[in-house]
Design a protein around this motif. Sequence first.
Motif, PDB file in Angstrom:
ATOM      1  N   ASP A 214       0.843  -1.191   0.000  1.00 25.88           N
ATOM      2  CA  ASP A 214       0.000   0.000   0.000  1.00 25.88           C
ATOM      3  C   ASP A 214       0.885   1.251   0.000  1.00 25.88           C
ATOM      4  N   THR A 215       0.270   2.414  -0.195  1.00 31.33           N
ATOM      5  CA  THR A 215       1.011   3.665  -0.021  1.00 31.33           C
ATOM      6  C   THR A 215       1.221   3.887   1.471  1.00 31.33           C
ATOM      7  N   VAL A 216       2.120   4.792   1.808  1.00 30.81           N
ATOM      8  CA  VAL A 216       2.370   5.077   3.216  1.00 30.81           C
ATOM      9  C   VAL A 216       1.086   5.569   3.882  1.00 30.81           C
ATOM     10  N   ALA A 217       0.396   6.490   3.187  1.00 32.40           N
ATOM     11  CA  ALA A 217      -0.845   7.031   3.745  1.00 32.40           C
ATOM     12  C   ALA A 217      -1.894   5.932   3.877  1.00 32.40           C
ATOM     13  N   GLY A 218      -1.979   5.076   2.862  1.00 27.97           N
ATOM     14  CA  GLY A 218      -2.956   3.993   2.868  1.00 27.97           C
ATOM     15  C   GLY A 218      -2.731   3.050   4.031  1.00 27.97           C
ATOM     16  N   ARG A 221      -3.787   4.601   7.234  1.00 27.16           N
ATOM     17  CA  ARG A 221      -5.245   4.726   7.322  1.00 27.16           C
ATOM     18  C   ARG A 221      -5.888   3.433   7.829  1.00 27.16           C
ATOM     19  N   ARG A 222      -5.247   2.311   7.528  1.00 23.96           N
ATOM     20  CA  ARG A 222      -5.821   1.031   7.945  1.00 23.96           C
ATOM     21  C   ARG A 222      -5.701   0.768   9.433  1.00 23.96           C
ATOM     22  N   LEU A 223      -4.960   1.623  10.105  1.00 21.15           N
ATOM     23  CA  LEU A 223      -4.619   1.286  11.486  1.00 21.15           C
ATOM     24  C   LEU A 223      -5.663   1.778  12.463  1.00 21.15           C
ATOM     25  N   PRO A 224      -5.757   1.110  13.608  1.00 18.50           N
ATOM     26  CA  PRO A 224      -6.677   1.590  14.643  1.00 18.50           C
ATOM     27  C   PRO A 224      -6.216   2.932  15.212  1.00 18.50           C
ATOM     28  N   LEU A 225      -4.966   3.257  15.065  1.00 18.08           N
ATOM     29  CA  LEU A 225      -4.529   4.568  15.557  1.00 18.08           C
ATOM     30  C   LEU A 225      -3.856   5.314  14.421  1.00 18.08           C
ATOM     31  N   ARG A 226      -4.070   6.595  14.351  1.00 22.08           N
ATOM     32  CA  ARG A 226      -3.517   7.402  13.280  1.00 22.08           C
ATOM     33  C   ARG A 226      -2.377   8.270  13.780  1.00 22.08           C
ATOM     34  N   LEU A 265      -3.775   7.725  19.477  1.00 22.55           N
ATOM     35  CA  LEU A 265      -5.093   8.327  19.347  1.00 22.55           C
ATOM     36  C   LEU A 265      -5.767   7.880  18.059  1.00 22.55           C
ATOM     37  N   ALA A 266      -7.078   7.570  18.124  1.00 22.45           N
ATOM     38  CA  ALA A 266      -7.827   7.240  16.912  1.00 22.45           C
ATOM     39  C   ALA A 266      -8.100   8.523  16.125  1.00 22.45           C
ATOM     40  N   GLU A 267      -8.485   9.582  16.824  1.00 25.43           N
ATOM     41  CA  GLU A 267      -8.736  10.884  16.189  1.00 25.43           C
ATOM     42  C   GLU A 267      -7.927  11.919  16.944  1.00 25.43           C
ATOM     43  N   LEU A 268      -7.238  12.765  16.216  1.00 20.24           N
ATOM     44  CA  LEU A 268      -6.309  13.686  16.873  1.00 20.24           C
ATOM     45  C   LEU A 268      -7.018  14.684  17.803  1.00 20.24           C
ATOM     46  N   THR A 298       4.945   0.888  14.145  1.00 19.71           N
ATOM     47  CA  THR A 298       3.608   0.664  14.694  1.00 19.71           C
ATOM     48  C   THR A 298       2.759  -0.148  13.724  1.00 19.71           C
ATOM     49  N   VAL A 299       2.928   0.163  12.432  1.00 18.90           N
ATOM     50  CA  VAL A 299       2.178  -0.563  11.407  1.00 18.90           C
ATOM     51  C   VAL A 299       2.503  -2.050  11.471  1.00 18.90           C
ATOM     52  N   PHE A 300       3.781  -2.351  11.539  1.00 22.79           N
ATOM     53  CA  PHE A 300       4.205  -3.749  11.561  1.00 22.79           C
ATOM     54  C   PHE A 300       3.641  -4.446  12.795  1.00 22.79           C
ATOM     55  N   LEU A 301       3.725  -3.741  13.916  1.00 28.88           N
ATOM     56  CA  LEU A 301       3.208  -4.281  15.165  1.00 28.88           C
ATOM     57  C   LEU A 301       1.715  -4.590  15.009  1.00 28.88           C
ATOM     58  N   ALA A 302       1.007  -3.655  14.378  1.00 28.14           N
ATOM     59  CA  ALA A 302      -0.430  -3.839  14.227  1.00 28.14           C
ATOM     60  C   ALA A 302      -0.744  -4.999  13.275  1.00 28.14           C
ATOM     61  N   LEU A 303       0.071  -5.167  12.238  1.00 29.32           N
ATOM     62  CA  LEU A 303      -0.213  -6.198  11.237  1.00 29.32           C
ATOM     63  C   LEU A 303       0.181  -7.592  11.704  1.00 29.32           C
TER      64      LEU A 303
END
Lengths: 311, 429
Positions: A214-218, A221-226, A265-268, A298-303
């Motif tokens: 995916d793109t970095v932004a993509g 976006r998939r993560l529970p936290l942004r 945070l889910a929403e800033l 964090t992404v890797f941890l989440a995946l």
Amino acid sequence: MLELHNIRKSYGTQQAVKGISFAIRAGETLGLLGPNGAGKTTTVSMIAGLIAPDSGEVKLDGRSLGGDTDPLKARIGLVPQDLALFEDLSARDNLSLFGALYGLQGAALNGATAEALSFTGLTDRAKDKVKTFSGGMKRRLNLAAALLHDPDLIILDEPTVGVDPQSRNAIFEGLEALKARGKTLLYTTHYMEEAERLCDRIVIVDHGEVIADDTVAGLTRRLPLRNVLRLELENPPPGAWAEELAALPGIVSVRLEAAVLSVGLAELGPGSAAALGWLTTRGIAIAHAHTERADLETVFLALTGRTLRDA
Amino acid sequence: MNLTALWALVRKDLKLFLGDRRALILSLAAPIVIGAFFGFLFSGDGKKDTAKIPIALVDLDGSVLSRAVGAKLAEDKLLLVRPESEVQAREAVRKGRATAAVVLPKGFGDSAANAFFSSLGKPEVTVFYDPSHGMEMGLLRGLLTQAAMEVVSREMFTGDTGRTVVKRTLSGLDTSGVSSAEKAPLQDLLRSVDRWNAQQSAAPEKQRSGGLSLPYTLKEEPITAGSGIAYNGYAHSFGGMGVQFILFMGIDAGVALLVLRRSGTWQRLRAAPLGRRGILLARALSAAILATGILLVIFAAARLLFGVRILGSFAGFLGITVAFALMTATFGLLIAALGRTPEAARGLAIFGTLIMVMLGGAWIPSFVFPAWLQRATLLVPTRWAVDGLDAMTWRGLGFSAAVGPMAVLLGFAALFGILALWRFPFEDA
Ligand SMILES: Nc1ncnc2c1ncn2[C@@H]1O[C@H](COP(=O)(O)OP(=O)(O)OP(=O)(O)O)[C@@H](O)[C@H]1O
Ligand SMILES: [Mg+2]
């Protein structure tokens, strides 16, 4: 420009690559990310034609490599993970050799050598033997050696391993310049921040399989936290108060390391308001605050549920 | 095939080799020094003081004849004869001070003279010898026969003992068991000898015949490139040592590829469109160029230091040099291909070079091998190189004598090259 269709490779009973597919468009920079032993080098070696896949196909501009003397190989520039230099030759001799391997000679070779030297900031040291170079300079020369024949696709297998910040910066500036010239880059690393800084798209591999593309932004976006709110506290009180904080709505995770509190945070907006308000009512003083986008760690941890370093 | 790429790789190898002092010393200085040493040992220069064979002589008889045999042996230029007691002589042989001891028994003179015509009651001459010197034993046997025949026959046909013995043999013929058919001719012969002896002793000393002697005289002439040109042992030793150390260099070149294979450089080379054949070919070419250069330098040194000259065809010499260089280069690649790791290849190399060098005749010339081994070693390529170089240097043969060795060496080069390409571990690191 480059397509991988379900390629596989085993070493004995060890399956190094178990069916990897992805594609890179011309001019794109793709990060190939994964922990040690994920199969990155094996994948890259199959792209460069160094080893044959057990099954699956690698296509460059719609065509597979036909044997190890296929002129199509000249479209690729490979920067191997291990230094590919002759230590007892000068920097210039090394570069001329690698240029000549692709048929360059005479003025064309001299021109390309001089350009590659200046591109990596090594012109002053052109006549010195490589064994007198620092680790960072060797890495830069290792990169320069892949550029002489002006390839369209440049494959970089962990080009910054063991490099000091100064050389790393020089390498990065070089890669950004190549990107700006429209080159296609395939960048292998396990440093998250590098992939984030350089790449348009990221393929994450683990145990020989693609787990995200995916793109970095993509990806974020998939993560529970942004976002992550980082707070330096003046006098963090003892006790289990951090768990209380984590239970607040909009707050995904809380971690306290030394005096730095990281709040996922889910929403800033709502999340940071809740967190700051809670801390203020408890009288916990904040020395400094800033927010970050969730990183690839964090992404890797989440995946995968694992951190990159111990994967 | 991309010649620019190939040549760039070859140049890189040459540059690395010439920049490596250790490689230079090992490949140039070592063969020159060791070649000089072996050349000195085997060279014709030593003929002024060739070591004589030490012999102990035990004369238990002390007769005219036994003393004459001893004197005759002592005259020979190959022997160093020392009179000793029997006990001393045994000890000398056992301790290696003497190669053999000749014991002339008591009564040797009388019995030998009696046995001359009748072959009855021959004296027993004992020789103690050192079993590690079989060749010298053969030589001594020949020299002893010659000395005894000359001395005894002279006595029989000229001396006083001879006259007594002939008379005694004549009168003893009736009881001797000689058949009646042989008796008459033998009596005639002996009577003639008796008359001959009477005439001889009447004649002045100078005109007497000397008894039996070798029915020829011997002129020894070493066969080399031409008359008046002496065999030069340095030519063989420099060739042999050159061959040996160039083999080492060839193996180093092959092993260097295996070492390279462990670094990113190998991937980098393989990523270029040169191909595996190109990589091996470049390595073989650079090793062959180095081998040719090294052998030429070694022979140039032999020429300057010891006057070794190429008395045969120079083109043949160059042809054999180049063919050997190619064989060496592919041999190194084959060792690397079979070893698969630098460590295993080096182990294999020790075995491989020992066989190539020893059986090839680089240390000891192959003509001293037993016949079966000489035939067997025709399967060893270095044998052809060493013999071919000998043929072109001191033997002074023409180009036609170089064709065989060249063809065989090139054949081996092709065989080794194909096997190496087939077996070389390109992929799995
Ligand atoms: N030549 C080989 N023989 C046997 N196993 C191998 C070989 N090369 C790689 N492997 C195995 O294949 C797997 C993938 O290795 P690879 O080098 O592709 O990983 P990587 O992602 O590049 O790791 P790193 O980040 O450490 O460079 C590993 O388990 C490795 O042990
Ligand atoms: Mg790797």
